[in-house]
Design a protein around this motif. Structure first.
Motif, PDB file in Angstrom:
ATOM      1  N   VAL A 175      -3.183  13.116   0.605  1.00 41.76           N
ATOM      2  CA  VAL A 175      -2.015  13.260  -0.274  1.00 41.76           C
ATOM      3  C   VAL A 175      -0.999  12.154   0.005  1.00 41.76           C
ATOM      4  CG1 VAL A 175       0.003  14.716  -0.733  1.00 41.76           C
ATOM      5  CG2 VAL A 175      -2.272  15.725  -0.684  1.00 41.76           C
ATOM      6  N   PHE A 176      -0.732  11.873   1.265  1.00 45.75           N
ATOM      7  CA  PHE A 176       0.252  10.842   1.589  1.00 45.75           C
ATOM      8  C   PHE A 176      -0.281   9.436   1.301  1.00 45.75           C
ATOM      9  CE2 PHE A 176       2.662  14.206   3.398  1.00 45.75           C
ATOM     10  CZ  PHE A 176       3.973  13.751   3.420  1.00 45.75           C
ATOM     11  N   ASP A 177      -1.595   9.255   1.286  1.00 44.95           N
ATOM     12  CA  ASP A 177      -2.162   7.967   0.887  1.00 44.95           C
ATOM     13  C   ASP A 177      -2.084   7.783  -0.626  1.00 44.95           C
ATOM     14  OD1 ASP A 177      -2.700   7.193   3.452  1.00 44.95           O
ATOM     15  OD2 ASP A 177      -4.847   7.683   3.369  1.00 44.95           O
ATOM     16  N   LEU A 178      -2.240   8.879  -1.375  1.00 49.13           N
ATOM     17  CA  LEU A 178      -2.186   8.794  -2.836  1.00 49.13           C
ATOM     18  C   LEU A 178      -0.751   8.687  -3.347  1.00 49.13           C
ATOM     19  CD1 LEU A 178      -4.905  11.410  -3.851  1.00 49.13           C
ATOM     20  CD2 LEU A 178      -5.072   8.905  -3.922  1.00 49.13           C
ATOM     21  N   LEU A 179       0.192   9.204  -2.587  1.00 48.14           N
ATOM     22  CA  LEU A 179       1.604   9.144  -2.963  1.00 48.14           C
ATOM     23  C   LEU A 179       2.363   8.301  -1.943  1.00 48.14           C
ATOM     24  CD1 LEU A 179       2.053  12.931  -3.776  1.00 48.14           C
ATOM     25  CD2 LEU A 179       1.685  11.089  -5.410  1.00 48.14           C
ATOM     26  N   PRO A 180       2.208   6.992  -2.017  1.00 45.82           N
ATOM     27  CA  PRO A 180       2.845   6.142  -1.000  1.00 45.82           C
ATOM     28  C   PRO A 180       4.369   6.145  -1.128  1.00 45.82           C
ATOM     29  CG  PRO A 180       1.915   4.786  -2.730  1.00 45.82           C
ATOM     30  CD  PRO A 180       1.516   6.208  -3.022  1.00 45.82           C
ATOM     31  N   GLY A 181       5.008   5.769  -0.073  1.00 48.32           N
ATOM     32  CA  GLY A 181       6.461   5.671  -0.095  1.00 48.32           C
ATOM     33  C   GLY A 181       7.169   6.858   0.507  1.00 48.32           C
TER      34      GLY A 181
ATOM     35  N   LEU B 118       8.336  13.012   7.139  1.00 52.23           N
ATOM     36  CA  LEU B 118       7.808  14.067   6.281  1.00 52.23           C
ATOM     37  C   LEU B 118       6.305  14.238   6.497  1.00 52.23           C
ATOM     38  CD1 LEU B 118       8.385  16.135   4.101  1.00 52.23           C
ATOM     39  CD2 LEU B 118       7.998  14.344   2.390  1.00 52.23           C
ATOM     40  N   TYR B 119       5.624  13.131   6.718  1.00 50.41           N
ATOM     41  CA  TYR B 119       4.185  13.187   7.021  1.00 50.41           C
ATOM     42  C   TYR B 119       3.947  14.022   8.279  1.00 50.41           C
ATOM     43  CZ  TYR B 119      -0.396  11.552   8.606  1.00 50.41           C
ATOM     44  OH  TYR B 119      -1.681  11.483   9.048  1.00 50.41           O
ATOM     45  N   TYR B 120       4.700  13.730   9.336  1.00 48.40           N
ATOM     46  CA  TYR B 120       4.517  14.467  10.576  1.00 48.40           C
ATOM     47  C   TYR B 120       4.986  15.916  10.454  1.00 48.40           C
ATOM     48  CZ  TYR B 120       3.287  10.066  12.729  1.00 48.40           C
ATOM     49  OH  TYR B 120       2.662   8.895  13.038  1.00 48.40           O
ATOM     50  N   LEU B 121       6.010  16.137   9.685  1.00 52.83           N
ATOM     51  CA  LEU B 121       6.473  17.509   9.460  1.00 52.83           C
ATOM     52  C   LEU B 121       5.417  18.310   8.694  1.00 52.83           C
ATOM     53  CD1 LEU B 121       8.913  19.378   9.919  1.00 52.83           C
ATOM     54  CD2 LEU B 121       9.732  18.687   7.669  1.00 52.83           C
ATOM     55  N   THR B 122       4.769  17.675   7.741  1.00 52.51           N
ATOM     56  CA  THR B 122       3.706  18.334   6.982  1.00 52.51           C
ATOM     57  C   THR B 122       2.507  18.624   7.886  1.00 52.51           C
ATOM     58  OG1 THR B 122       4.440  17.110   5.033  1.00 52.51           O
ATOM     59  CG2 THR B 122       2.331  18.209   4.880  1.00 52.51           C
TER      60      THR B 122
END
Length: 76
Positions: free
Chosen positions: A39-45, A50-54
């Motif tokens: 998800v974070f690769d498909l929605l960059p920026g 937030l990545y680590y929180l997720t």
């Protein structure tokens, strides 16, 4: 018997006893990290925090999922 050998036997017994649960835990963790990363690769920026929180949210998701699964099993 040496302390190291006794420790290895204890760990071996623990793994043998909880093998199924450990596999389920590993698969859940692997799936969660994979989905979050995709998800974070498909929605960059997105911010890194937030990545680590997720990723950390996977702990809450894990316990929520298995507690609800246990509640359903008890309700049957």
């Amino acid at each position: 018997m040496s302390a190291g050998k006794r420790l290895l036997e204890t760990v071996g017994e623990h793994v043998e006893e909880h093998r199924g649960g450990m596999v389920v835990d590993f698969v859940f963790a692997l799936a969660w990290v994979t989905v979050v990363t995709v998800v974070f690769d498909l929605l960059p920026g997105g911010p890194e925090w937030l990545y680590y929180l997720t990723l950390l949210g996977g702990v809450v998701a894990y316990f929520g999922f298995f507690w609800s699964l246990e509640a359903v099993r008890e309700g049957e």
